[in-house]
Design a protein around this motif. Sequence first.
Motif, PDB file in Angstrom:
ATOM      1  N   LEU A 288     -16.210 -64.904  18.932  1.00 47.19           N
ATOM      2  CA  LEU A 288     -16.282 -63.447  19.001  1.00 47.19           C
ATOM      3  C   LEU A 288     -15.467 -62.950  20.178  1.00 47.19           C
ATOM      4  O   LEU A 288     -15.431 -63.578  21.249  1.00 47.19           O
ATOM      5  CB  LEU A 288     -17.744 -63.022  19.154  1.00 47.19           C
ATOM      6  N   GLN A 289     -14.795 -61.830  19.987  1.00 49.22           N
ATOM      7  CA  GLN A 289     -14.139 -61.160  21.095  1.00 49.22           C
ATOM      8  C   GLN A 289     -14.119 -59.662  20.852  1.00 49.22           C
ATOM      9  O   GLN A 289     -14.151 -59.194  19.704  1.00 49.22           O
ATOM     10  CB  GLN A 289     -12.721 -61.691  21.322  1.00 49.22           C
ATOM     11  N   PHE A 290     -14.069 -58.900  21.956  1.00 48.61           N
ATOM     12  CA  PHE A 290     -13.959 -57.456  21.860  1.00 48.61           C
ATOM     13  C   PHE A 290     -12.483 -57.077  21.730  1.00 48.61           C
ATOM     14  O   PHE A 290     -11.626 -57.661  22.409  1.00 48.61           O
ATOM     15  CB  PHE A 290     -14.542 -56.773  23.100  1.00 48.61           C
ATOM     16  N   LEU A 291     -12.212 -56.115  20.863  1.00 43.82           N
ATOM     17  CA  LEU A 291     -10.856 -55.584  20.687  1.00 43.82           C
ATOM     18  C   LEU A 291     -10.860 -54.112  21.076  1.00 43.82           C
ATOM     19  O   LEU A 291     -11.817 -53.384  20.785  1.00 43.82           O
ATOM     20  CB  LEU A 291     -10.400 -55.728  19.239  1.00 43.82           C
ATOM     21  N   VAL A 292      -9.796 -53.671  21.745  1.00 47.73           N
ATOM     22  CA  VAL A 292      -9.699 -52.269  22.134  1.00 47.73           C
ATOM     23  C   VAL A 292      -8.293 -51.742  21.862  1.00 47.73           C
ATOM     24  O   VAL A 292      -7.313 -52.499  21.826  1.00 47.73           O
ATOM     25  CB  VAL A 292     -10.036 -52.060  23.626  1.00 47.73           C
ATOM     26  N   SER A 293      -8.256 -50.436  21.671  1.00 44.49           N
ATOM     27  CA  SER A 293      -6.981 -49.721  21.607  1.00 44.49           C
ATOM     28  C   SER A 293      -7.176 -48.420  22.366  1.00 44.49           C
ATOM     29  O   SER A 293      -8.032 -47.606  22.021  1.00 44.49           O
ATOM     30  CB  SER A 293      -6.564 -49.436  20.170  1.00 44.49           C
TER      31      SER A 293
ATOM     32  N   GLY B 139      -3.414 -44.573  16.984  1.00 43.84           N
ATOM     33  CA  GLY B 139      -2.362 -45.121  16.142  1.00 43.84           C
ATOM     34  C   GLY B 139      -2.044 -46.567  16.426  1.00 43.84           C
ATOM     35  O   GLY B 139      -1.380 -47.228  15.622  1.00 43.84           O
ATOM     36  N   GLU B 140      -2.501 -47.083  17.572  1.00 42.93           N
ATOM     37  CA  GLU B 140      -2.271 -48.484  17.908  1.00 42.93           C
ATOM     38  C   GLU B 140      -3.458 -49.313  17.442  1.00 42.93           C
ATOM     39  O   GLU B 140      -4.612 -48.946  17.686  1.00 42.93           O
ATOM     40  CB  GLU B 140      -2.106 -48.653  19.418  1.00 42.93           C
ATOM     41  N   PRO B 141      -3.218 -50.409  16.748  1.00 45.52           N
ATOM     42  CA  PRO B 141      -4.344 -51.242  16.273  1.00 45.52           C
ATOM     43  C   PRO B 141      -5.057 -51.900  17.452  1.00 45.52           C
ATOM     44  O   PRO B 141      -4.424 -52.216  18.470  1.00 45.52           O
ATOM     45  CB  PRO B 141      -3.652 -52.292  15.392  1.00 45.52           C
ATOM     46  N   PRO B 142      -6.362 -52.106  17.346  1.00 42.03           N
ATOM     47  CA  PRO B 142      -7.098 -52.776  18.427  1.00 42.03           C
ATOM     48  C   PRO B 142      -6.575 -54.190  18.660  1.00 42.03           C
ATOM     49  O   PRO B 142      -6.257 -54.919  17.722  1.00 42.03           O
ATOM     50  CB  PRO B 142      -8.542 -52.799  17.910  1.00 42.03           C
ATOM     51  N   LYS B 143      -6.489 -54.561  19.929  1.00 45.42           N
ATOM     52  CA  LYS B 143      -6.014 -55.888  20.313  1.00 45.42           C
ATOM     53  C   LYS B 143      -6.972 -56.465  21.362  1.00 45.42           C
ATOM     54  O   LYS B 143      -7.797 -55.743  21.927  1.00 45.42           O
ATOM     55  CB  LYS B 143      -4.598 -55.787  20.889  1.00 45.42           C
ATOM     56  N   PRO B 144      -6.861 -57.770  21.638  1.00 46.87           N
ATOM     57  CA  PRO B 144      -7.727 -58.361  22.663  1.00 46.87           C
ATOM     58  C   PRO B 144      -7.635 -57.615  23.990  1.00 46.87           C
ATOM     59  O   PRO B 144      -6.571 -57.129  24.373  1.00 46.87           O
ATOM     60  CB  PRO B 144      -7.193 -59.793  22.793  1.00 46.87           C
ATOM     61  N   MET B 145      -8.741 -57.533  24.694  1.00 42.61           N
ATOM     62  CA  MET B 145      -8.825 -56.736  25.902  1.00 42.61           C
ATOM     63  C   MET B 145      -7.822 -57.176  26.963  1.00 42.61           C
ATOM     64  O   MET B 145      -7.323 -56.366  27.742  1.00 42.61           O
ATOM     65  CB  MET B 145     -10.250 -56.817  26.445  1.00 42.61           C
ATOM     66  N   SER B 146      -7.524 -58.462  27.015  1.00 38.47           N
ATOM     67  CA  SER B 146      -6.603 -58.964  28.027  1.00 38.47           C
ATOM     68  C   SER B 146      -5.192 -58.411  27.851  1.00 38.47           C
ATOM     69  O   SER B 146      -4.398 -58.414  28.792  1.00 38.47           O
ATOM     70  CB  SER B 146      -6.553 -60.496  27.984  1.00 38.47           C
ATOM     71  N   LYS B 147      -4.862 -57.913  26.661  1.00 33.88           N
ATOM     72  CA  LYS B 147      -3.513 -57.412  26.386  1.00 33.88           C
ATOM     73  C   LYS B 147      -3.416 -55.899  26.516  1.00 33.88           C
ATOM     74  O   LYS B 147      -2.325 -55.338  26.449  1.00 33.88           O
ATOM     75  CB  LYS B 147      -3.078 -57.818  24.980  1.00 33.88           C
ATOM     76  N   ILE B 148      -4.557 -55.230  26.676  1.00 33.33           N
ATOM     77  CA  ILE B 148      -4.561 -53.769  26.580  1.00 33.33           C
ATOM     78  C   ILE B 148      -5.076 -53.095  27.845  1.00 33.33           C
ATOM     79  O   ILE B 148      -4.393 -52.282  28.463  1.00 33.33           O
ATOM     80  CB  ILE B 148      -5.430 -53.309  25.382  1.00 33.33           C
TER      81      ILE B 148
END
Length: 552
Positions: free
Chosen positions: A410-415, A419-428
Amino acid sequence: MLAQLFINNIAVIERASIDLEKGFTVLTGETGAGKSIIIDAIHAVLGERTSKELVRTGTQSASVSALFTGLDEDILRLLDQLSIPREEDGSLLVQRDIRQGGRSSCKLNGAPATVSMLKQVGPRLVTIHGQHESYELLSPEVHMVYLDSFAGLESLLAEYQAAYHTLRETQRKLEALQTDEGEKARLSDLLHYQIDEIQSANVRVGEREELEAQREVIRNSEKIAGTLELLRGLLSGDEDSEGLLTGVEQASVEAERVASYLPELEEAAQKLREAGYLLEDVDAMLRGVGVDFDPALQEAIEERLDLLYKLGLKYGSSEEKILEFLEDCRSRLHQIEFSDEERERLEAQYEEEKHKAISLAKELSRRRQAASAQFIRQVREELAFLNMPGIQFETEIQRVPLYAMGCDKLQFLVSANKGEPPKPMSKIASGGELSRIMLAIKTVLSGKDKVQTLIFDEVDTGISGAAANKVGKKLKQVSQNRQVLCITHLAQIAALADHHLLIEKHVEGERTFTQVQELDFEGRKREVARIIGGDQVTDLQLEMAEEMLKKG
């Protein structure tokens, strides 16, 4: 809740007694004033690792005491389990002394305790959220812990992990049996040889010590025989002289004869008589023993000791270890000879344990899936309140082979941008976004635990303006049913507090000191104005500060 904190010789704080109240308390002060030292002191009483750097320069030891009141029954039961005495008012005094070299001692309600005990009690009393906890959000492993905590899955997870551990142990035993027939035959021959060699030697515990003692007697038999002969001669006499036995007997007779005239000699006569009896006993002992040099016996002893020495080199340094090795060989041989039956038994056991572990893992997964939607909804609501209405927050759950946490990754995704798709938190996420996301998650989780004191260390990093005001309001909201302490650099947050502590540093002579004082309304106004405009406080800044405080 944390009612009082007493700090002695921790870094630049020589001595500070801090009284704390319910509700929302902020701690402010210039950078470097010592706010982080207070957090370090609280970490110490919670059982965290300490170092000699905490001890104030020029002193040999430091101490921290924390008084907690209003303990719930769960904590009181834990104290009972740890054999910590209860106080009549239900309070808990935690003390920790730190000495140069990093050594420390601990007490709970005056009773000696260990750091391990502090670590068991500490998480039930205080939760500290600092900047490094925000960066924990970059690790997906932490995300699973948060969701499980929200869903109340701790006991189910513990049950699964016990089943998974048992399954892995059975798997390990099965893998140990997966040996080809040729290797099994070679190992069987070796074990048979080792068992036969040890069994034929008929090793007995304590035998080596007995043989070495016998060898010493034989090696010194000539000396022993000479000494025995000398002793016998001294007692019994020879052609040239009378022995001790004769002399003592004559002395006894003469003493008894004279004692009839001098009664005071009766005791001396009696002792001479007794001495004669003792010497007769010794003479009988000496005549009952003897040493004969037997070359054949000496050779047999040497051969036996040599055999035990060689067995010791192969199988163990003592008779006990040699016999332990023998039992291990028998056990391993039994496994080989009955490996087919053992494999069948373990395979059946493995399938049963696998079925149980999979069933528990699926139940974990099902409940995680069910809780995920509610968790996402609540976190989004908190983020919207914290001035992040456009952020997308999702959980990504993937099915994976069984491991220690179940069958989910499991991981949290954020955007942060529409208009930007959610991605792993470390990238955003940026630092400010991480702080607010963590605050949102902590707020959601705060209703799931019983910890009465929450400490936020610079949760306002990277935010300002309206977002800061929202963060302050959220902390104020959380403090309605929790004690909340917050170290902050923002006037918007400081103005919303119920209580305000000022951390100040000053220099006296060549030494630096830090003091902690509670501010009244005028003091708060001046401090909030300082935060707004810096050291040169103006009338306008004071007016702004007063207005913020009244609104708060």
